[in-house]
Design an enzyme around this catalytic site. Structure first.
Site, PDB file in Angstrom:
ATOM      1  N   TYR A   1       6.749  -9.745   6.560  1.00  0.00           N
ATOM      2  CA  TYR A   1       6.794  -8.467   7.455  1.00  0.00           C
ATOM      3  C   TYR A   1       7.423  -7.912   8.409  1.00  0.00           C
ATOM      4  CZ  TYR A   1       3.778  -7.287   2.855  1.00  0.00           C
ATOM      5  OH  TYR A   1       3.241  -7.238   1.581  1.00  0.00           O
TER       6      TYR A   1
ATOM      7  N   ASP B   1       0.728  -0.974  -0.105  1.00  0.00           N
ATOM      8  CA  ASP B   1      -0.417   0.093   0.193  1.00  0.00           C
ATOM      9  C   ASP B   1       0.775   1.443   0.183  1.00  0.00           C
ATOM     10  OD1 ASP B   1      -2.080  -1.586  -0.063  1.00  0.00           O
ATOM     11  OD2 ASP B   1      -2.505  -1.020   2.347  1.00  0.00           O
TER      12      ASP B   1
END
Length: 294
Positions: free
Chosen positions: A126, A65
């Protein structure tokens, strides 16, 4: 040219690119009209350095994003055989000279048979970095670390996180997308405070749906600062609906660190599997998009 998930079309070579970028000034990975994106910059650079009349579209492991960083991103592109033959030995250096300084390609190589950057991946890892230092964030790290202005109990966050690991429907922590399932296998969710005081969440799953990582982190922070007990994130998960108390934390603390793939002889089978429908018992079917973020 339509993409074959298990390899390039005849006359083309599938090329794997390993790359990293600082997401601060990008509107995410996916190219958009009149917005600066990682995909847009890379495809433009490839077109320029190969002197091609057309743009060759990249497929990526995780479509990050706006504002999200990547250290271990993976993409692939299908290039005509003659273009690859002419440019492959000079491509990395030429991309370094053409790309802006906030995105770098570190490796360019012909991909093994069956490779698909998106669908052959078996996990994405992540890291989300946060500090509860009352003085704030080190100015040199401010673009990569979130400041949380309440003291955080890492042990409490780890107790809460343990209740979320495994295969679940993460609808309560995802922004729904029509036709895509929210079922994911969360392989790891853990927190560790470093010697520098920075607290890092490691989040690894087969795939992520939209806003999933940042929603999970938001819930964990509420536990860490004492606003919620360690059972609360699990109760939210079980309820299966978005809870207004779960905040999607800011993107700048999040970095895609690594993407994992199976052995070369299993790549094609994994790509096919990831395209199949996947549900929990009794749940409606939905496609596993496999690359949502974060």
């Amino acid at each position: 040219m339509s993409e074959d998930i298990e390899g390039a079309a005849p006359g083309f070579v599938r090329v794997r690119l390993d790359l990293s970028y600082d997401g601060k000034d990008f509107s995410g990975w996916a190219k958009q009209t009149e917005r600066r994106t990682v995909q847009g910059e890379l495809e433009s650079a490839l077109r320029t350095v190969t002197r091609s009349p057309r743009t060759y579209e990249l497929t990526v492991a995780g479509r990050t994003d706006s504002g999200v960083h990547a250290r271990g991103q993976v993409a692939h592109v299908d290039l005509p055989e003659d273009v690859w033959a002419e440019h492959h030995d000079k491509l990395l250096r030429r991309l370094a000279g053409r790309l802006p300084h906030d995105v770098r390609v570190w490796k360019v190589a012909e991909a093994p048979a069956g490779f698909n950057a998106r669908f052959a991946a078996v996990w994405r890892r992540y890291a989300y970095r946060v500090t509860d230092n009352p003085g704030g964030v080190d100015p040199l790290l401010r673009g990569h670390v979130l400041w949380h202005d309440w003291p955080l109990d890492v042990d409490a966050m780890n107790r809460a996180a343990a209740r979320l690991v495994g295969e679940h429907d993460f609808a309560a922590y995802c922004k729904r997308r029509e036709g895509a399932t929210t079922i994911r296998t969360l392989q790891q969710l853990s927190w560790e405070r470093g010697a520098d005081g920075i607290i890092t969440a490691t989040v690894r799953a087969d795939a992520f749906c939209h806003n999933m990582v940042r929603s999970l982190v938001g819930a964990m922070l509420f536990v860490g600062d004492g606003h919620r007990d360690a059972d609360w994130p699990g109760k939210v998960l079980a309820a299966g609906e978005r809870d207004s108390a779960v905040h999607v934390v800011r993107p700048h603390g999040l970095t895609l660190e690594e993407v994992g793939y199976p052995a070369d002889d299993l790549l094609a089978a994994r790509a096919r599997q990831a395209r199949n429908m996947r549900t929990l018992p009794g749940a409606p079917a939905g496609s596993l998009a496999g690359d949502g973020c974060c």
